[in-house]
Design an enzyme around this catalytic site. Structure first.
Site, PDB file in Angstrom:
ATOM      1  N   ILE A 157       3.125  -0.849   4.112  1.00 11.49           N
ATOM      2  CA  ILE A 157       2.446  -2.133   4.301  1.00 11.49           C
ATOM      3  C   ILE A 157       3.042  -2.903   5.479  1.00 11.49           C
ATOM      4  CG2 ILE A 157       3.905  -3.366   2.612  1.00 11.49           C
ATOM      5  CD1 ILE A 157       0.146  -3.970   3.395  1.00 11.49           C
TER       6      ILE A 157
ATOM      7  N   GLY B 140      -1.504   1.600  -2.713  1.00 16.19           N
ATOM      8  CA  GLY B 140      -1.323   0.204  -3.098  1.00 16.19           C
ATOM      9  C   GLY B 140      -0.592  -0.567  -2.019  1.00 16.19           C
ATOM     10  N   GLU B 141       0.197  -1.560  -2.414  1.00 15.61           N
ATOM     11  CA  GLU B 141       0.972  -2.417  -1.505  1.00 15.61           C
ATOM     12  C   GLU B 141       0.078  -3.346  -0.687  1.00 15.61           C
ATOM     13  OE1 GLU B 141       3.444  -0.102   1.111  1.00 15.61           O
ATOM     14  OE2 GLU B 141       4.455   0.946  -0.513  1.00 15.61           O
ATOM     15  N   GLY B 142      -1.241  -3.177  -0.776  1.00  9.92           N
ATOM     16  CA  GLY B 142      -2.155  -3.920   0.091  1.00  9.92           C
ATOM     17  C   GLY B 142      -2.559  -3.137   1.331  1.00  9.92           C
TER      18      GLY B 142
ATOM     19  N   GLU C  18       0.265  -5.004  -4.226  1.00  8.73           N
ATOM     20  CA  GLU C  18       1.248  -5.049  -5.317  1.00  8.73           C
ATOM     21  C   GLU C  18       2.182  -3.859  -5.281  1.00  8.73           C
ATOM     22  OE1 GLU C  18       0.551  -2.185  -7.086  1.00  8.73           O
ATOM     23  OE2 GLU C  18      -1.179  -2.157  -5.719  1.00  8.73           O
TER      24      GLU C  18
END
Lengths: 360, 360
Positions: free
Chosen positions: B98, B317-319, B175
């Protein structure tokens, strides 16, 4: 410069070993294996293209090839032919979609007059490589001579070489040419073994009557010329366009120099299909960007074995989809070059994974 | 701050008129109508969100909410729970995917400890909003108290307000939380009326036995708590996670301030589903980015009525997917603001189109 045939022979297979090594590095980075999906595929492919050289993107450019088409006499387009030249001026003024997107992603835009009607004199900023003032009407005669077809391809190769020599290491092709979905669709019919009526699209937005004229023009041209798929130079001369030939050449030239080239929509897809017909190894040097609204685009995906990176219902051309893909490709490269590894970040590996948890 | 209920009531419908005006402007720009496909949809939607204000992107940020999950005791994850905290440190050091992608697109990264096990002390750069050291195991008891659920949402709202006050006008949520595909999938089961076995995914890469344990944990939790879909606060408390509640709150807060928020994968999708359950108008303020490998993600698309902008087989994930979408959204905005019109560029309109060719 070497002849087209010599250049085609010099194109090397990509390095699958480099791709495997890149994947091994990605598997050591701080993410579950393969969790970056197609971004990892992009890096594997770039690594295979670059071979021993590092995977990076330093300088990006999109080449927009403009040309006119004799087949507009058949009433195949929603816009008058003068729009080709008007849009070239719009490109030079920085006002078109491709200019806005290229500024957004930090890519340079190069505009090539490869065969428009208009006399641009010595106007600055334009790459003047006009072969003729538009093609002939393919529904009546061959679109161009064999010599012109060869010149269009060689011009594309020369421009690719100039781009690589100028330090561009991520290239894209786009085009502008009122009427050019007609020759592009004709080429897709030949190389996809499909009928015009099955893949015809509305281009810039032709109405139902125009669509019938477009199908009719392509059917007439195919019956008149009976193009042989295994003779791409002659097929280009019979039913192609100058920008399609030049894009095929640009794709050939960038592959010969081992620099990736991103393909945009239907028309650049037709250029890529021709290039792959000249030399099948080229499919490993190109990147499909988006899935166009034009159904004929599918022939390119089928023959390249590629899935587009996105599908945004674009049908503008100019290289817009290809330039959007630059962002994704550059993002994938940045992750590859900048992301921590499990070791460097001191992060635990998978549960019950002795390789990760017990490794020194 | 107002109560959650008051804030939900303040959320206004988007301005469809502004969207129509934006489309009229795009139709005057130098391209065939609608030829930029979903990029035009993006601009219409942004315009509807901003209402009277100009459509632009000046400052972007992704908020990454980290939390731990009691349900990892059931053996639902491929990685040990300590990885949540290790990855938070990796984020703070700029070494995760990210971080690389956010640098690439020019977005700021904000990391929020909303409920991890680890004591980060006063470590700099982290937004310290820990509600508790992880949730309880939802397969045995409620994941959190109603008060904690409310706090997680209110914290998200507060952070959204802070972001908007700091000038961010394009937001995204992401997240990190080992085990968090389990509560997210449980929520998707409740809101999509589907069975865990039908939408279960491997998260970070759990094996076949782990997958069975994951299905079993969700089935057990759903039988134990019998969550009521129309009571989202209680459902969050029963089977949610602190990061899921905080993302729901962040989405609510940005909608209340009329700032678009981009949703990432399965877990932020679950947060968005909760937010839309609290206030259905929110669906018009959020943007789906990508289609995750996790099948449960479909429930989010179904309930939001949105189609993802791309499908790159991401499951990190992580955005990461949300930040990639920022590029597309910003590109669409730049075209809208910078592209010439037919009139300004002196370009002919469509054939037989009196409105264009004869207009002053």
């Amino acid at each position: 410069m070497l002849s087209l045939e010599e250049i085609l022979q010099q194109i090397q297979p990509v390095s699958l070993d480099s791709g495997v090594q890149a994947q091994a590095r990605m598997d050591s980075q701080t993410k579950p294996p393969a969790s970056l999906g197609r971004l990892e595929e992009i890096v594997r492919r770039l690594s295979a293209i670059h071979g021993d050289k590092p995977v990076r993107v330093r300088k990006k450019s999109v080449y927009v090839f403009a040309a006119d088409h004799g087949v507009v006499q058949e009433g195949v387009s929603a816009y008058p032919a003068e729009v080709t030249a008007q849009m070239v001026l719009n490109f030079l003024n920085g006002g078109a979609a491709i200019n806005c997107l290229a500024r957004h992603v930090g890519a340079d835009v190069k505009i090539v007059d490869i065969g428009t009607h208009h006399d641009f004199k010595n106007i600055e900023g334009l790459i003047h490589r006009k072969i003729a003032g538009g093609t002939q009407n393919m529904a009546r005669t061959t679109a161009m001579s064999i010599e012109q077809a060869r010149t269009s391809i060689q011009t594309g190769i020369e421009l690719a070489y100039e781009a690589v020599d100028a330090g561009y290491d991520l290239l894209a092709v786009g085009e502008m040419g009122i009427g050019n979905t007609t020759p592009a669709t004709a080429l897709m019919c030949v190389y996809g073994s499909v009928n015009p009526a099955d893949i015809i699209g509305r281009g810039t937005g032709v109405d139902d009557d125009g669509l019938k004229r477009k199908i009719n023009a392509i059917e007439t041209a195919l019956q008149l010329h009976k193009p042989k798929p295994d003779d791409p130079l002659n097929t280009l001369a019979q039913i192609g366009g100058f920008e399609i030939g030049a894009m095929a050449g640009f794709i050939i030239g960038s592959a010969e120099r081992r620099i990736p080239c991103i393909i945009d929509g239907l028309i650049s897809g037709a250029g890529a299909v021709l290039a792959m017909q000249f030399q099948p190894l080229i499919r490993d040097y190109i990147f499909a960007s988006h899935r166009s609204c034009e159904v004929g685009h599918e022939t390119f995906f089928k023959l390249s074995g590629q899935t587009p990176l996105f599908d945004l219902d674009l049908r503008l051309g100019e290289g817009t989809g290809a330039v959007l893909a630059m962002q994704l490709i550059e993002g994938a490269v940045k992750i590859y070059n900048e992301m921590a590894t499990f070791d460097s970040a001191g992060i635990s590996g998978k549960n019950q994974d002795p390789v990760k948890t017990d490794s020194p």
